[in-house]
Write an enzyme that holds these catalytic residues in place. Structure first.
Site, short mmCIF file in Angstrom:
data_model
loop_
_atom_site.label_atom_id
_atom_site.label_comp_id
_atom_site.label_asym_id
_atom_site.label_seq_id
_atom_site.Cartn_x
_atom_site.Cartn_y
_atom_site.Cartn_z
N GLU A 43 52.82 18.99 6.47
CA GLU A 43 51.63 18.69 7.40
C GLU A 43 50.32 18.24 6.55
O GLU A 43 50.39 18.61 5.33
CB GLU A 43 51.47 19.83 8.09
CG GLU A 43 50.85 21.24 7.20
CD GLU A 43 50.81 22.32 8.37
OE1 GLU A 43 51.65 22.91 8.72
OE2 GLU A 43 49.67 23.17 8.01
N HIS B 41 48.75 22.78 13.55
CA HIS B 41 48.27 23.79 12.88
C HIS B 41 46.66 24.39 13.47
O HIS B 41 45.67 24.32 12.64
CB HIS B 41 48.27 23.51 11.41
CG HIS B 41 48.10 24.74 10.48
ND1 HIS B 41 48.72 24.82 9.19
CD2 HIS B 41 47.71 26.08 10.90
CE1 HIS B 41 48.57 26.28 8.79
NE2 HIS B 41 47.99 27.02 9.66
N ARG C 134 54.14 29.51 8.77
CA ARG C 134 54.06 28.32 7.73
C ARG C 134 55.19 27.35 8.01
O ARG C 134 56.40 27.99 8.18
CB ARG C 134 54.04 28.90 6.17
CG ARG C 134 52.81 29.49 5.72
CD ARG C 134 51.86 28.34 5.83
NE ARG C 134 50.43 28.84 4.93
CZ ARG C 134 49.22 29.18 5.89
NH1 ARG C 134 49.49 29.13 7.10
NH2 ARG C 134 48.14 29.79 5.12
#
Lengths: 312, 312
Positions: free
Chosen positions: B260, B278, B231
């Site tokens: 993000e 991601h 993360r």
């Protein structure tokens, strides 16, 4: 005394060492030998060679007292070994010190192609992530079936790494090897048909030219990925381009090409290839080790001692 | 009966399955709950959640009869678990099925950053290879020292892969684990100081926010690479950007970011980062497995059976 020529595009640090240790003189390529006088050429006893241009009989005959071609690189397919042996010229290469790097790149090409690493980077940097959300889905790597085409020293390093990705391992070699339960295929087309990923790690040269045929690519099939870190010559490149253009295979990760560095422009139109500029051994650490081994061979030759890594 | 909401940006195939299996209704995000009537909200018994927007107490309080939040993904840091538990709401996630993909990407980010895979691709595609020759040297990966920050299920998968690259393995975890001779560090700064590559595989959430500090990055040092596939929140991102801009670390491979998909534009000016959107679990195979596990949890909930992968 200029009895050693450094032929090829050396980086400064490597050329400096050749000059300091041996008083070497640099030429850009074999064709530049024509610029030397007959007397100068007659003085040359050894060549520190770096490059992929042909070092053939006609080049050797310009250097009548040549005793050693110390190649920078493990692959010596640019050098006509038979012609060298006939003339009593020894050839050395730089094996082993680059195995790790080439194997690392092979793994990166496989994952990078399947997981679309370049496209992912572009997705972020172009702002498409913020605009459009997730990038298109890509494809899982671990747990697939890997086929190593040529289980020599580099092929073995690649296989050892891929096995850690929970892959079912298959390989082709001239004869079965001592492996931890990997499946041997005496027929390379059968190998291609058995796997999802075909990793080409054959030795270059006339014996393997066009070894990867259209038939092998079709056996690999529309879900298959091919990776080549050996030599462009080992793949029938026109057949590979056809297969990629027609999606008869899923993709390719390529560090080497038939006509590098002027690669076939058809590659540039494809979105299912990850292209690298023959950088397999292009790390600070490994290039230093290769240059050092090349100089060690030159040094042994000068002293009349046994060469460290003779090819012929 | 619309007792199940699919909240988030689902791809068509996953949404279709939720509609077909459960008659689910889709909302783009938690904020869209305001568009539903009180009666509609009162009917909702379960949410199939996908996304990184906060699913907190105020959202839960809009769904008075909510009994399950079935999260799409292993990380559930967007969901306030304490608030859910207080309200008797169960939470499930999709662990394990994505471990391989995330670990594969971590390895690809490390090799890809060190071996400059994106730059290599650009070098070929821009024609610089043909014009200028070899790309600038990059750096060797195999044989380095790897530090896994968080040796959970994903961290372990990463470690098992990197060990095959002849790396000396180090790790941080809350307590020592059963490993094949890897070195345990109880102090994460000490871990960073001992290794060349720091791979962040911590669980997200408040407990790990800013866990990777400026001090850890300085301990990693100017020759170190950091990879983050967990993360964005676990790294002090301002400190990371400072370190990258000032070359106080060598580089980073990042799949996750603090803000993000609208990442800090300072990242885009850097040439020592490999950025991914991601995409850790973004493969056809793994997304199908995650969607299937999410539906299995919804199905078990509807039947009053034990949930497959409960979080609370």
């Amino acid at each position: 005394m200029k009895d050693i020529l450094a032929i090829g595009a050396y980086p400064d640090w490597a050329l400096d060492a050749l000059i300091e240790d041996f008083g070497a003189r640099q030429l850009s390529g074999p064709e530049a030998l024509a610029e030397l006088s007959q007397e100068e050429r007659g003085r040359v006893r050894a060549v520190a060679y770096k490059g992929h241009k042909a070092f053939d009989a006609s080049v050797m005959d310009m250097l009548p007292n040549l005793g050693l071609i110390a190649n920078f690189g493990v692959g010596f397919d640019a050098i006509d070994i038979a012609a060298a042996s006939e003339r009593g010229i020894k050839v050395t290469n730089t094996p082993d010190v680059l195995n790790d790097d080439v194997a690392d790149l092979a793994v990166a090409l496989l994952i990078g192609q399947s997981r679309k690493l370049v496209e992912g980077s572009d997705w972020v940097r172009s702002g498409q992530w913020a605009e459009k959300g997730e990038m298109p889905m890509n494809r899982k790597v671990s747990g697939g079936k890997a086929g190593i085409l040529g289980l020599g020293r580099i092929g073995r390093e690649i296989a050892d790494r891929l096995a850690a990705f929970k892959m079912e391992m298959h390989y082709y070699a001239r004869s079965p090897k001592d492996t931890p339960g990997w499946t041997y295929h005496s027929d390379p087309v059968e190998l291609a048909g058995a796997v999802d990923y075909l990793i080409v790690s054959l030795v270059g040269g006339p014996a393997t030219e066009g070894f990867v045929t259209a038939g092998m690519l079709d056996a690999l099939g529309p879900d298959g990925i091919i990776v080549n870190i050996s030599r462009g010559s080992v793949i029938d490149e026109a057949a590979l381009l056809d297969a990629l253009e027609q999606n008869r295979i899923r993709g390719a990760g390529l560090d080497v090409f038939a006509s590098e560095p002027n690669i076939d422009p058809r590659f540039l139109a494809l979105d299912n290839v990850l292209l690298q500029p023959h950088q397999g051994s292009d790390t600070v650490e490994t290039r230093a080790a290769m240059a050092s081994l090349q100089r060690d061979n030159l040094r042994a030759f000068r002293k009349g001692e046994a060469l460290l890594t003779p090819v012929n």
